[in-house]
Design a protein around this motif. Structure first.
Motif, PDB file in Angstrom:
ATOM      1  N   PRO A 393     -10.587  -1.524   3.807  1.00  0.00           N
ATOM      2  CA  PRO A 393     -10.043  -1.850   2.524  1.00  0.00           C
ATOM      3  C   PRO A 393     -10.057  -0.659   1.985  1.00  0.00           C
ATOM      4  CG  PRO A 393     -11.295  -3.602   3.349  1.00  0.00           C
ATOM      5  CD  PRO A 393     -11.665  -2.386   3.965  1.00  0.00           C
ATOM      6  N   PHE A 394     -10.193   0.766   2.155  1.00  0.00           N
ATOM      7  CA  PHE A 394     -10.651   1.957   1.799  1.00  0.00           C
ATOM      8  C   PHE A 394      -8.744   2.403   1.357  1.00  0.00           C
ATOM      9  CE2 PHE A 394     -14.752   2.263   1.884  1.00  0.00           C
ATOM     10  CZ  PHE A 394     -15.110   2.654   0.527  1.00  0.00           C
ATOM     11  N   MET A 395      -8.566   2.065   3.001  1.00  0.00           N
ATOM     12  CA  MET A 395      -6.890   2.073   3.179  1.00  0.00           C
ATOM     13  C   MET A 395      -6.028   1.855   1.689  1.00  0.00           C
ATOM     14  SD  MET A 395      -7.400   3.765   6.077  1.00  0.00           S
ATOM     15  CE  MET A 395      -9.029   3.982   5.996  1.00  0.00           C
ATOM     16  N   SER A 396      -4.799   2.987   1.001  1.00  0.00           N
ATOM     17  CA  SER A 396      -4.306   2.199  -0.098  1.00  0.00           C
ATOM     18  C   SER A 396      -2.713   1.784   0.318  1.00  0.00           C
ATOM     19  CB  SER A 396      -3.722   3.665  -0.882  1.00  0.00           C
ATOM     20  OG  SER A 396      -4.753   4.917  -1.470  1.00  0.00           O
ATOM     21  N   CYS A 397      -3.941   0.387   0.104  1.00  0.00           N
ATOM     22  CA  CYS A 397      -2.183  -0.641   0.044  1.00  0.00           C
ATOM     23  C   CYS A 397      -1.605  -1.226  -0.913  1.00  0.00           C
ATOM     24  CB  CYS A 397      -3.261  -1.897   0.486  1.00  0.00           C
ATOM     25  SG  CYS A 397      -3.663  -2.873  -1.194  1.00  0.00           S
ATOM     26  N   SER A 398       0.480  -1.173  -0.734  1.00  0.00           N
ATOM     27  CA  SER A 398       1.070  -1.443  -1.487  1.00  0.00           C
ATOM     28  C   SER A 398       0.313  -1.770  -2.894  1.00  0.00           C
ATOM     29  CB  SER A 398       1.911  -2.697  -0.720  1.00  0.00           C
ATOM     30  OG  SER A 398       2.423  -2.752   0.433  1.00  0.00           O
ATOM     31  N   ALA A 399      -0.443  -2.541  -2.996  1.00  0.00           N
ATOM     32  CA  ALA A 399      -0.554  -3.656  -4.441  1.00  0.00           C
ATOM     33  C   ALA A 399      -1.405  -2.272  -4.989  1.00  0.00           C
ATOM     34  CB  ALA A 399      -2.193  -4.751  -3.625  1.00  0.00           C
ATOM     35  N   ARG A 400      -2.301  -1.066  -4.356  1.00  0.00           N
ATOM     36  CA  ARG A 400      -2.489  -0.276  -5.489  1.00  0.00           C
ATOM     37  C   ARG A 400      -0.868   1.022  -6.200  1.00  0.00           C
ATOM     38  NH1 ARG A 400      -6.936   0.368  -1.410  1.00  0.00           N
ATOM     39  NH2 ARG A 400      -8.883  -0.293  -2.382  1.00  0.00           N
ATOM     40  N   ILE A 401       0.028   0.503  -5.394  1.00  0.00           N
ATOM     41  CA  ILE A 401       0.982   0.941  -5.849  1.00  0.00           C
ATOM     42  C   ILE A 401       0.785   1.258  -6.970  1.00  0.00           C
ATOM     43  CG2 ILE A 401       3.045   1.643  -5.118  1.00  0.00           C
ATOM     44  CD1 ILE A 401       3.159   1.695  -1.995  1.00  0.00           C
ATOM     45  N   PRO A 402       0.921   0.340  -7.736  1.00  0.00           N
ATOM     46  CA  PRO A 402       1.701  -0.474  -9.356  1.00  0.00           C
ATOM     47  C   PRO A 402       0.905   0.490 -10.450  1.00  0.00           C
ATOM     48  CG  PRO A 402       2.380  -2.163  -7.827  1.00  0.00           C
ATOM     49  CD  PRO A 402       1.536  -1.413  -6.718  1.00  0.00           C
ATOM     50  N   VAL A 403      -0.657   0.791 -10.101  1.00  0.00           N
ATOM     51  CA  VAL A 403      -2.099   1.467 -10.454  1.00  0.00           C
ATOM     52  C   VAL A 403      -1.782   2.934 -10.176  1.00  0.00           C
ATOM     53  CG1 VAL A 403      -3.981   1.058 -11.325  1.00  0.00           C
ATOM     54  CG2 VAL A 403      -3.100  -0.798 -10.138  1.00  0.00           C
ATOM     55  N   TYR A 404      -1.513   3.284  -9.519  1.00  0.00           N
ATOM     56  CA  TYR A 404      -1.218   4.980  -9.086  1.00  0.00           C
ATOM     57  C   TYR A 404      -0.007   5.394  -9.681  1.00  0.00           C
ATOM     58  CZ  TYR A 404      -4.399   4.541  -4.539  1.00  0.00           C
ATOM     59  OH  TYR A 404      -4.971   4.236  -4.048  1.00  0.00           O
ATOM     60  N   VAL A 405       0.875   4.113 -10.070  1.00  0.00           N
ATOM     61  CA  VAL A 405       2.625   4.911 -10.432  1.00  0.00           C
ATOM     62  C   VAL A 405       1.867   4.988 -11.808  1.00  0.00           C
ATOM     63  CG1 VAL A 405       4.430   3.904 -11.232  1.00  0.00           C
ATOM     64  CG2 VAL A 405       3.530   4.059  -8.566  1.00  0.00           C
TER      65      VAL A 405
END
Lengths: 649, 94
Positions: A393-405
């Motif tokens: 779960p530490f790997m950056s999954c697709s769901a994190r992308i909007p937050v990173y953006v």
């Protein structure tokens, strides 16, 4: 070279004894009515392909408590009615210290507490067993066959890979093989379908064969059976396989080939899956609109549109990535390449206490942690498997992308290059934290010697898209079932907390509604907990909402700041970046933005992942540990970043 | 593929070269597996996979991983071993 006799003709009489074996037992009337059948064999012998050919699409799955293994079940037409067929996990022996061996032994021999019993196997043991034997490796396969026959169940032997054996000059005399084994023998190929129709009728003739006298007699018994029925008259080396193995396991070429194949795999996942993902998103958006316009305004319409459809739709959008991932991995596995790749990566992962098998799950975690954790089943050692599950779960999954953006735009509004650099840094931080977690786990709670790696390398072959599609659809269905139960429940609870109590009549400002909701009040109460990482009341609500699913963060922040959850709108983005706290200062200061970015890289914030961890690792203690560890690491790291960036200014 | 009973250690020692570690063989060499320095579980697992004492094997690739073809000819199976594991196995070169 064809077999000397027609393989699938029934033996006319009970088989003569072999070597020191005792006389065989002729079938009785009771044995002839087969109701439950277990399919057992070594790994990579074509057992599951045969099962698929027998069962078609009518399959379900049986899980075994305390293991990650499963058996596939199907009701299959037999000469005298229906039979329940169970495809047991492939194993090399019944008495080895592996979960596959324990399951096969438990199902076939019956275990005292019945935990390995398959529902539908009324007597606790199957009525008959079909042992699948690879014609290209009869001596090794006969050792498992000897152990199974010694259990005293009515048995048949199904010989697969006949074509490959013939190409290698191996001949098996079917009649002599039947006589030597003391049970019916069928030659069948699940891949071509040849001989498959003879399997169920042969089961009606299954006999209790004598087999070896005891465990110490198995090698001699297997050698004797082989000598009586099989010959290998050509001695050839498989030069092509040798060359491919040299290339695929080479320290440089092997790594390059692996990088190229994995790049292609993930390019396919991220590009091809976009089309169905957009379609699913569009469908749920349309459905939400239909519900909103059809039903009268009120709690029911809100529940359906904002709770059920938004929650389930937001999760099901990842279904195409999951199905495609499992389809491509199944194709790769069928080619025989993955076993070679495991050795290439083993030398890179071994220092972190992880085996080569862990690479595909870790890489898959960048799409979605749920299928990645499920694919960790391929790791045979328990300690290594759980360490991998804790790291995924530490790997950056697709769901994190909007937050990173959102956060990288807030941090570097004028520099796309810096945004990209920060984005890449998020992926590196996540991967580093995952590997560090594996090291810590393997040196503390999962301490123990890593088992030396030994893998059978299956022969190279063209993949079968139909079988791969079957595997992928099965995994997809498991994910849908989860979205329809756990995720649906979570979505409803979260919607209720954020929608109630409703603001007074006429107060139409969604920001006010968010403030007075239960979630808003909880945010007020726990804000001091998140103050050390720079969170105010609004950010606290965003963080709390994102504990169900992290992608909710952006929408929740947009509702609180701009009164709409349409965070894609440029105006809303602008307002988010300029958002103010209750005291008038900016919400997203540099220190807060960096701290939030680090927090979202490292925190788990995905309840469905915790549910899958509990199931795959073998208990809720692992899920709770994962939650506590990741939240703790994220909190401390974010607090440090907040303090340091704040001090630098 | 051999159908004969395993040779005894005494016979083998008398007629064959001295045993060496599996990692000392080069690509293409054949050998018979002798005893290894393995824990019981690992030895049982390897034996079930086909690497049992006295089995014939051919080295397809030396190094990491060490790939051997068990039974050494048309049939049999191909097993990859980590270097450490291969180094703990002893063979009698042929």
């Amino acid at each position: 070279m064809p077999p000397a006799t027609h393989p699938n003709e029934p033996a006319s009489a009970a088989a003569p004894e072999v070597g020191a074996a005792a006389p065989t037992v002729a079938p009785t009337d009771a044995q002839a009515v087969v109701q439950t059948v277990a399919l057992v064999g070594n790994p990579n012998v074509g057992k599951s392909t045969l099962f698929n050919a027998l069962a078609g699409r009518r399959q379900k799955t049986a899980n075994f408590p305390g293991t990650t293994q499963e058996a596939h079940l199907a009701s299959v037409r037999a000469p005298r009615g229906q039979a329940l067929l169970a495809d047991l996990p492939g194993c090399y022996g019944l008495h080895l210290d592996t979960s596959e061996s324990r399951i096969c032994k438990g199902v076939l021999a019956g275990d005292p507490d019945g935990t390995m019993a398959i529902r539908g196997f009324a007597t606790g043991r199957p009525d008959a067993v079909a042992i699948v034997v690879d014609a290209t490796n009869v001596p090794r396969n006969l050792r498992l066959a000897g152990e199974v026959i010694a259990l005293g169940l009515p048995t048949i032997v199904v010989v697969t890979m006949i074509d490959a054996a013939e190409r290698r000059g191996i001949t098996i005399d079917a009649r002599k093989f039947e006589a030597a084994l003391g049970c019916p023998v069928v030659f069948a190929s699940g891949k071509t379908g040849k001989g498959v129709q003879d399997v169920m009728p042969a089961l009606a003739r299954a006999t209790v064969a004598a087999g070896p006298l005891g465990p110490g007699d198995i090698d001699a018994w297997a050698d004797a059976v082989y000598a009586k029925a099989c010959t290998a008259d050509v001695r050839t080396h498989d030069a092509v396989t040798d060359r491919l193995d040299l290339a695929f396991t080479h320290p440089v070429l092997g790594v390059a080939a692996f990088a190229a194949i994995m790049t292609g795999l993930f390019w396919a996942i991220f590009s091809l899956a976009t089309i169905p993902m957009d379609a699913i998103e569009g469908f749920f958006g349309w459905l939400g609109g239909v519900v909103g316009s059809t039903l009268p305004e009120g709690a029911v319409a809100d529940l359906l549109a904002d709770g059920v459809l938004a929650g389930v739709g937001g999760t099901l959008v990842f279904l195409p990535q999951i199905v495609l991932l499992f389809f491509l991995i199944a194709l790769l596995e069928q080619t025989g390449y993955l076993a070679r790749a495991a050795f290439v990566i083993d030398r890179l992962l071994r220092p972190f206490g992880l085996p080569g098998h862990a690479f595909v799950p870790l890489l898959s975690g960048h799409a979605c942690a749920i299928p990645a954790i499920m694919s960790a089943r391929a790791i045979p050692d328990f300690r290594q498997r759980v360490a991998t599950i804790l790291a995924i779960p530490f790997m950056s999954c697709s769901a994190r992308i909007p937050v990173y953006v959102l956060l990288t735009q807030v941090l570097f509004p004028a520099s796309t290059a810096r945004q990209a650099l920060a984005f890449t840094g998020c992926y590196a931080l996540g991967a580093g934290a995952g590997l560090l977690t594996a090291v810590v786990a393997r040196r503390t709670i999962l301490r123990g010697k890593s088992p030396p790696m030994a893998l059978e390398l299956p022969r190279y072959q063209w993949p079968g898209p139909i079988d791969a599609a079957r595997v992928a659809l099965h995994r997809g269905w498991l994910f849908i079932r989860k979205a329809g139960t756990v995720i649906l429940a979570i979505s409803i609870v979260l919607w209720w907390l954020s929608a109630y109590p409703q603001p007074p009549e006429g107060a139409g400002d969604p920001r006010e509604a968010a403030r007075v909701s239960f979630l808003g009040r909880i945010g007020d109460a726990v804000q001091p907990v998140f103050a050390p990482i720079g969170a105010d009341r609004q950010l606290t609500i965003g963080i709390l909402a994102s504990f169900a699913a992290r992608e909710v963060f952006v929408g929740t922040m947009a509702v609180q700041v701009a009164g709409t959850d349409d965070a894609e709108d440029a105006g809303v983005r602008e307002r988010l970046m300029e958002a103010a706290r209750d005291d008038g200062t900016r919400v997203f200061t540099p220190a807060t933005s960096w701290a939030m970015l680090v927090f979202f890289v490292l925190a788990i914030q995905c309840l469905p992942t915790l549910v899958v961890t509990a199931r795959e690792a073998g208990g809720w203690k692992w899920a709770l540990l994962q939650f506590a560890w990741m939240t703790g690491v994220a909190y401390v790291a974010a607090a440090v970043v907040y303090g340091v960036v704040g001090a630098i200014g | 593929m051999t159908a004969t009973a395993p040779q005894t250690t005494t016979q083998t020692t008398a007629q064959a070269p001295a045993r060496v570690r599996l990692t000392q063989l080069t690509r293409g060499q054949t050998a018979r597996l002798d005893q290894g320095q393995l824990e019981a579980d690992s030895a049982a697992h390897l034996a079930a996979m086909g690497l049992r004492p006295s089995c014939q094997l051919r080295v397809c690739k030396a190094g990491q991983p060490c790939i051997v073809h068990v039974d050494g000819h048309a049939g049999g199976c191909r097993i990859a071993l980590s270097y450490d594991l291969a180094d703990s196995l002893y063979v009698l070169p042929q």
